[in-house]
Design a protein around this motif. Sequence first.
Motif: not given
Length: 120
Positions: A19-21, A24-27, A32-35, A63-67
């Motif tokens: 999710l972090v990577f 970064g790509a989606s940013a 701000k949407v990821a599937k 949930e824990d990622s904070g995103l």
Amino acid sequence: MKRSIAALATTALVMTTSLVFAGGASAQTMDKVAKVGALGDQSGLYQDIGGPGSTVAAQMAIEDSGLLAKGWKIDLISADHQNKPDVAVNIGKQWIDVEKVDVFVDLAASNVGLAIANLA
């Protein structure tokens, strides 16, 4: 039991890292949407090292990622590849072309993982 907990913890770590990577790509696109697609063996030989528990771990990692608190919309879908590469590829094609999945997780079996790697 210890192996299952270790597998879930590892899946959560990999999911958070993914999710972090992906973040970064989606940013770069600023949507701000990821599937996330959890493509695992839900009913066969590898269900104990992934499967339903891995899908739960992926949801916990989201949930824990904070995103979510930062305004991200992260959807999780899951499917059973039945430990068959052809089934996995068909699901993968559907997810990439129609569902617009950004990240695949829970590819514990090498036959399925390699098939999806070739697809991606």
